[in-house]
Design a protein around this motif. Structure first.
Motif, PDB file in Angstrom:
ATOM      1  N   GLY A 183      -2.841   3.052 -11.735  1.00  0.00           N
ATOM      2  CA  GLY A 183      -2.921   4.498 -11.852  1.00  0.00           C
ATOM      3  C   GLY A 183      -2.026   5.259 -10.885  1.00  0.00           C
ATOM      4  N   LYS A 184      -1.540   4.586  -9.850  1.00  0.00           N
ATOM      5  CA  LYS A 184      -0.737   5.274  -8.850  1.00  0.00           C
ATOM      6  C   LYS A 184       0.730   4.854  -8.870  1.00  0.00           C
ATOM      7  CE  LYS A 184      -4.859   5.896  -6.010  1.00  0.00           C
ATOM      8  NZ  LYS A 184      -5.608   5.500  -4.801  1.00  0.00           N
ATOM      9  N   ALA A 185       1.076   4.020  -9.846  1.00  0.00           N
ATOM     10  CA  ALA A 185       2.451   3.538  -9.928  1.00  0.00           C
ATOM     11  C   ALA A 185       3.433   4.668 -10.193  1.00  0.00           C
ATOM     12  CB  ALA A 185       2.566   2.470 -11.017  1.00  0.00           C
ATOM     13  N   SER A 186       3.062   5.594 -11.070  1.00  0.00           N
ATOM     14  CA  SER A 186       3.981   6.687 -11.404  1.00  0.00           C
ATOM     15  C   SER A 186       4.252   7.564 -10.186  1.00  0.00           C
ATOM     16  CB  SER A 186       3.419   7.525 -12.555  1.00  0.00           C
ATOM     17  OG  SER A 186       2.166   8.093 -12.207  1.00  0.00           O
ATOM     18  N   TYR A 194      -0.859  -4.442  -8.031  1.00  0.00           N
ATOM     19  CA  TYR A 194      -1.688  -5.524  -7.494  1.00  0.00           C
ATOM     20  C   TYR A 194      -2.867  -5.876  -8.389  1.00  0.00           C
ATOM     21  CZ  TYR A 194      -4.986  -1.954  -5.744  1.00  0.00           C
ATOM     22  OH  TYR A 194      -5.892  -0.921  -5.642  1.00  0.00           O
ATOM     23  N   THR A 195      -3.174  -5.011  -9.363  1.00  0.00           N
ATOM     24  CA  THR A 195      -4.288  -5.323 -10.269  1.00  0.00           C
ATOM     25  C   THR A 195      -3.880  -6.318 -11.353  1.00  0.00           C
ATOM     26  OG1 THR A 195      -3.832  -3.517 -11.833  1.00  0.00           O
ATOM     27  CG2 THR A 195      -5.199  -3.005  -9.905  1.00  0.00           C
ATOM     28  N   THR A 196      -2.591  -6.482 -11.556  1.00  0.00           N
ATOM     29  CA  THR A 196      -2.116  -7.386 -12.618  1.00  0.00           C
ATOM     30  C   THR A 196      -1.168  -8.466 -12.128  1.00  0.00           C
ATOM     31  OG1 THR A 196      -0.247  -5.925 -13.158  1.00  0.00           O
ATOM     32  CG2 THR A 196      -2.319  -5.536 -14.331  1.00  0.00           C
ATOM     33  N   THR A 197      -0.699  -8.341 -10.888  1.00  0.00           N
ATOM     34  CA  THR A 197       0.356  -9.227 -10.399  1.00  0.00           C
ATOM     35  C   THR A 197      -0.011  -9.802  -9.043  1.00  0.00           C
ATOM     36  OG1 THR A 197       2.000  -7.846 -11.526  1.00  0.00           O
ATOM     37  CG2 THR A 197       2.836  -9.379  -9.875  1.00  0.00           C
ATOM     38  N   GLY A 236       0.839  -1.191   0.000  1.00  0.00           N
ATOM     39  CA  GLY A 236       0.000   0.000   0.000  1.00  0.00           C
ATOM     40  C   GLY A 236       0.873   1.238   0.000  1.00  0.00           C
ATOM     41  N   GLY A 237       1.463   1.542  -1.157  1.00  0.00           N
ATOM     42  CA  GLY A 237       2.445   2.607  -1.219  1.00  0.00           C
ATOM     43  C   GLY A 237       1.896   3.970  -1.581  1.00  0.00           C
ATOM     44  N   SER A 238       0.627   4.056  -1.980  1.00  0.00           N
ATOM     45  CA  SER A 238       0.125   5.322  -2.522  1.00  0.00           C
ATOM     46  C   SER A 238      -0.783   6.090  -1.572  1.00  0.00           C
ATOM     47  CB  SER A 238      -0.637   5.067  -3.830  1.00  0.00           C
ATOM     48  OG  SER A 238      -1.771   4.240  -3.606  1.00  0.00           O
ATOM     49  N   LEU A 285     -12.459  10.823   1.696  1.00  0.00           N
ATOM     50  CA  LEU A 285     -11.600   9.873   2.395  1.00  0.00           C
ATOM     51  C   LEU A 285     -12.222   8.483   2.403  1.00  0.00           C
ATOM     52  CD1 LEU A 285      -9.090   9.361   4.195  1.00  0.00           C
ATOM     53  CD2 LEU A 285     -10.532   9.929   6.157  1.00  0.00           C
ATOM     54  N   LYS A 286     -13.515   8.416   2.689  1.00  0.00           N
ATOM     55  CA  LYS A 286     -14.181   7.107   2.755  1.00  0.00           C
ATOM     56  C   LYS A 286     -14.255   6.425   1.391  1.00  0.00           C
ATOM     57  CE  LYS A 286     -17.129   7.218   6.834  1.00  0.00           C
ATOM     58  NZ  LYS A 286     -18.505   6.973   7.311  1.00  0.00           N
ATOM     59  N   GLY A 287     -14.213   7.220   0.320  1.00  0.00           N
ATOM     60  CA  GLY A 287     -14.266   6.635  -1.012  1.00  0.00           C
ATOM     61  C   GLY A 287     -13.062   5.787  -1.340  1.00  0.00           C
ATOM     62  N   GLY A 288     -11.944   6.006  -0.649  1.00  0.00           N
ATOM     63  CA  GLY A 288     -10.768   5.162  -0.801  1.00  0.00           C
ATOM     64  C   GLY A 288      -9.981   5.370  -2.073  1.00  0.00           C
ATOM     65  N   ARG A 289     -10.255   6.431  -2.812  1.00  0.00           N
ATOM     66  CA  ARG A 289      -9.551   6.657  -4.077  1.00  0.00           C
ATOM     67  C   ARG A 289      -8.503   7.762  -3.976  1.00  0.00           C
ATOM     68  NH1 ARG A 289     -11.905   3.994  -8.245  1.00  0.00           N
ATOM     69  NH2 ARG A 289     -13.988   3.152  -7.914  1.00  0.00           N
TER      70      ARG A 289
END
Length: 369
Positions: free
Chosen positions: A219-222, A235-238, A192-194, A355-359
């Motif tokens: 979307g948050k890798a960059s 985590y969506t692909t691996t 959970g790095g983002s 915040l609750k939306g988690g995005r």
């Protein structure tokens, strides 16, 4: 409420710094107090969701207890939201036992000192400060708070109030889970790095000279790479656990900011954590599934299918020296708060919904003053 004398017009030596327009304007006028009330978002019921129970009180009572020797009364400039702010306020009877109502949520803050305890000599009236409260009746979604010395430090020169308000819980959690457990050259995995804690964790681990691997969505890798992550697992692909196993037993510490996904992460750590390494559990929703996973990680012996590495459930602690070090790194440009969105005081409900939306990628800030 303790009396306060007007602070200096601007307590630092950078009135022409163009990156600090808000802090400069806030300190342009001295504080004056003419009543014992303040504006605050409050709730009286801990049943149901916080957004339904929270209301704006323009005449809320200010904190009235006498300051302890090392306390400071702070006018809040900005506050940073954390999941704990709504989780605690939604715990029903437990919340009522822990916190008197009407109560104001919020732990993290930046602000300026308006009064000090009798033994306080390192913080003065007018100082810009940042920090974190323990759960309390008068939280940081209100205009005034009482902060203890352990949870408060000077806002360093050149650091905006919004940046300072974002540190608190996330910054201390990242610092305290990583710094005591690593040395330069160690490898760190952050699950959970983002999020708020993860973005601080990447930068703090890099400031310590570590190699950093993180998990996040595509979307948050960059963002994670920009903050210094050496390896990003999507985590969506691996399959995170499998990928880490393939890397081998190379990691000194795992900081699990997610808590529930992947559910086999702790057991899999036998194959990617060094024998002397540590698995630190930070995150997880307040749910039966989360409780089940933590209990299994804590209690199931390795011979019965549990993990074998050292396991710790982490709880954030206020520590003045830790805040000072984070502030120093921020002043040096080694660490910055990643701010997802800023809301004005009247839009606090929208901020909580965000915040609750988690995005959110990073912290959500609410301007108080």
């Amino acid at each position: 409420m303790p009396k306060a004398t007007p602070p200096p017009l601007f307590p630092y030596n950078y009135p022409e710094n163009p990156t600090l327009p808000r802090l400069k304007s806030l300190f342009a006028n001295p504080i004056t107090y003419t009543s014992a009330t303040m504006k605050a978002w409050q709730y009286t019921s801990a049943n149901g969701v916080l957004e339904k129970n929270l209301y704006l009180n323009e005449n809320a009572a200010q904190p009235s207890q006498a300051l302890a020797e090392s306390d400071v009364l702070v006018e809040v400039i900005s506050m940073g939201l954390n999941p704990a702010d709504y989780k605690l306020a939604e715990m029903g009877c437990v919340a009522k036992v822990m916190i008197r109502t009407p109560a104001t949520p919020g732990l993290d803050f930046s602000g300026r000192v308006v009064s000090t305890g009798s033994a306080m000599d390192s913080l003065k009236i007018g100082d810009a400060v940042f920090g974190r409260l323990d759960p309390t009746q008068h939280g940081t979604l209100g205009q005034f708070i009482i902060a203890r010395y352990d949870g408060c430090a000077l806002l360093p020169d050149g650091v905006e109030p919004d940046q300072g308000a974002a540190v608190g819980t996330a910054g201390l959690t990242a610092y305290q889970t990583i710094v005591p457990n690593v040395k330069a050259g160690d490898r760190v995995f952050i699950n959970g790095g983002s999020g708020g804690t993860g973005t601080f964790g990447i930068q703090i681990a890099k400031a310590m000279g570590c190699h950093v691997t993180v998990s996040c969505s595509t979307g948050k890798a960059s963002l994670c790479r920009e903050l210094g992550a050496d390896e990003v697992i999507d985590y969506t692909t691996t399959n995170i656990s499998q990928k880490l196993k393939e890397n081998g037993q190379i990691y000194s510490i795992v900081v699990d900011n997610v808590g529930t996904s992947p559910s086999d992460l702790y057991k899999a750590a036998d194959d990617f954590l060094l024998p002397q390494g540590k698995f630190v559990h930070v995150g997880g929703a307040a749910s039966l599934e989360s409780a089940r996973i933590v209990a299994k990680r804590l209690l199931l012996p390795g011979v019965l299918g549990g993990g074998k590495r050292k396991f710790e459930v982490y709880s954030t602690k206020n520590k003045h020296d830790d805040l000072v070090q984070i502030g120093q790194w921020m002043m040096e440009g080694k660490v910055k708060a990643i701010i997802d969105q800023v809301f004005e005081f009247g839009d606090a409900l929208k901020a909580i919904e965000r915040l609750k939306g988690g995005r959110n990628a990073g912290k959500i800030i609410v301007h108080i003053t």
